[in-house]
Write a protein that holds these residues in place. Structure first.
Motif, mmCIF file in Angstrom:
data_model
loop_
_atom_site.group_PDB
_atom_site.id
_atom_site.type_symbol
_atom_site.label_atom_id
_atom_site.label_comp_id
_atom_site.label_asym_id
_atom_site.label_seq_id
_atom_site.Cartn_x
_atom_site.Cartn_y
_atom_site.Cartn_z
ATOM 1 N N PHE A 39 0.813 -1.213 0.000
ATOM 2 C CA PHE A 39 0.000 0.000 0.000
ATOM 3 C C PHE A 39 0.847 1.265 0.000
ATOM 4 O O PHE A 39 0.388 2.327 -0.387
ATOM 5 N N GLY A 40 2.110 1.175 0.399
ATOM 6 C CA GLY A 40 2.984 2.344 0.434
ATOM 7 C C GLY A 40 3.576 2.710 -0.912
ATOM 8 O O GLY A 40 4.286 3.697 -1.034
ATOM 9 N N ASP A 41 3.282 1.929 -1.944
ATOM 10 C CA ASP A 41 3.793 2.215 -3.279
ATOM 11 C C ASP A 41 3.090 3.436 -3.842
ATOM 12 O O ASP A 41 1.894 3.419 -4.093
ATOM 13 N N THR A 42 3.816 4.520 -4.029
ATOM 14 C CA THR A 42 3.225 5.733 -4.597
ATOM 15 C C THR A 42 3.772 6.008 -5.991
ATOM 16 O O THR A 42 3.522 7.059 -6.559
ATOM 17 N N SER A 43 4.521 5.050 -6.531
ATOM 18 C CA SER A 43 5.135 5.261 -7.834
ATOM 19 C C SER A 43 4.122 5.123 -8.967
ATOM 20 O O SER A 43 3.054 4.542 -8.813
ATOM 21 N N THR A 44 4.489 5.682 -10.089
ATOM 22 C CA THR A 44 3.705 5.556 -11.314
ATOM 23 C C THR A 44 4.541 4.739 -12.289
ATOM 24 O O THR A 44 5.723 5.005 -12.473
ATOM 25 N N VAL A 45 3.945 3.729 -12.888
ATOM 26 C CA VAL A 45 4.639 2.897 -13.862
ATOM 27 C C VAL A 45 3.899 3.014 -15.185
ATOM 28 O O VAL A 45 2.693 2.739 -15.248
ATOM 29 N N ASN A 46 4.602 3.444 -16.222
ATOM 30 C CA ASN A 46 3.990 3.665 -17.539
ATOM 31 C C ASN A 46 2.731 4.528 -17.429
ATOM 32 O O ASN A 46 1.719 4.271 -18.080
ATOM 33 N N GLY A 47 2.782 5.535 -16.571
ATOM 34 C CA GLY A 47 1.659 6.455 -16.403
ATOM 35 C C GLY A 47 0.525 5.921 -15.549
ATOM 36 O O GLY A 47 -0.480 6.594 -15.360
ATOM 37 N N MET A 48 0.675 4.704 -15.013
ATOM 38 C CA MET A 48 -0.394 4.073 -14.233
ATOM 39 C C MET A 48 -0.079 4.166 -12.743
ATOM 40 O O MET A 48 1.000 3.770 -12.294
ATOM 41 N N ALA A 49 -1.026 4.689 -11.967
ATOM 42 C CA ALA A 49 -0.861 4.806 -10.513
ATOM 43 C C ALA A 49 -0.808 3.418 -9.883
ATOM 44 O O ALA A 49 -1.251 2.435 -10.471
ATOM 45 N N SER A 50 -0.293 3.344 -8.668
ATOM 46 C CA SER A 50 -0.252 2.067 -7.947
ATOM 47 C C SER A 50 -1.667 1.590 -7.632
ATOM 48 O O SER A 50 -2.615 2.377 -7.615
ATOM 49 N N ALA A 51 -1.799 0.294 -7.378
ATOM 50 C CA ALA A 51 -3.107 -0.277 -7.018
ATOM 51 C C ALA A 51 -3.664 0.409 -5.778
ATOM 52 O O ALA A 51 -4.850 0.725 -5.710
ATOM 53 N N ALA A 52 -2.813 0.653 -4.785
ATOM 54 C CA ALA A 52 -3.275 1.286 -3.548
ATOM 55 C C ALA A 52 -3.807 2.688 -3.814
ATOM 56 O O ALA A 52 -4.848 3.074 -3.282
ATOM 57 N N THR A 53 -3.123 3.436 -4.660
ATOM 58 C CA THR A 53 -3.563 4.792 -4.986
ATOM 59 C C THR A 53 -4.916 4.762 -5.695
ATOM 60 O O THR A 53 -5.801 5.564 -5.399
ATOM 61 N N ILE A 54 -5.068 3.836 -6.625
ATOM 62 C CA ILE A 54 -6.343 3.714 -7.345
ATOM 63 C C ILE A 54 -7.460 3.350 -6.367
ATOM 64 O O ILE A 54 -8.534 3.963 -6.378
ATOM 65 N N LEU A 55 -7.216 2.369 -5.497
ATOM 66 C CA LEU A 55 -8.245 1.944 -4.540
ATOM 67 C C LEU A 55 -8.620 3.074 -3.595
ATOM 68 O O LEU A 55 -9.800 3.280 -3.296
ATOM 69 N N GLN A 56 -7.640 3.822 -3.135
ATOM 70 C CA GLN A 56 -7.928 4.931 -2.233
ATOM 71 C C GLN A 56 -8.740 6.012 -2.941
ATOM 72 O O GLN A 56 -9.584 6.653 -2.319
#
Length: 110
Positions: A39-56
């Motif tokens: 859940f602490g992953d705040t990185s963006t990969v290929n323009g896509m937010a982390s799963a935790a960021t999306i869920l929040q």
């Protein structure tokens, strides 16, 4: 029928799966997800937010769960593994209170 709980365990592809199920995430029937993520992953990969960021962004907050005490607690630190993201805390806590014990292997009960 609409799901109340979803378990996502996709060997590191949680970001893609969560990004692809945004329609399901809007369903008010969905109270919680169990996701193998960090859940602490705040990185963006290929323009896509982390799963935790999306869920929040859909109102789900990270929690930990103690099955022996049936206690749900806000998650503040985590280094990997399963995270429970809850949108309707009162619903989930009520289900925990009213749940019946379950027998596990080796004679254990939770």
């Amino acid at each position: 029928e609409e799901p109340t709980l979803i378990k996502i365990d996709v060997e590191g592809h949680d970001r893609e799966v969560v990004n692809g199920c945004k329609t399901v995430l809007t369903k008010q029937s969905l109270k919680a997800l169990i996701v193998e993520t960090w859940f602490g992953d705040t990185s963006t990969v290929n323009g896509m937010a982390s799963a935790a960021t999306i869920l929040q962004s859909f109102g789900f907050q990270p929690y930990s769960y103690d099955p022996l005490r049936k206690v749900l607690s806000p998650l503040t630190e985590q280094d990997g593994g399963n995270v429970i993201f809850v949108r309707d805390v009162e619903f989930v806590r009520n289900r925990l209170i009213t749940s019946q014990p379950t027998s596990l292997s080796m004679g254990r009960t939770i």
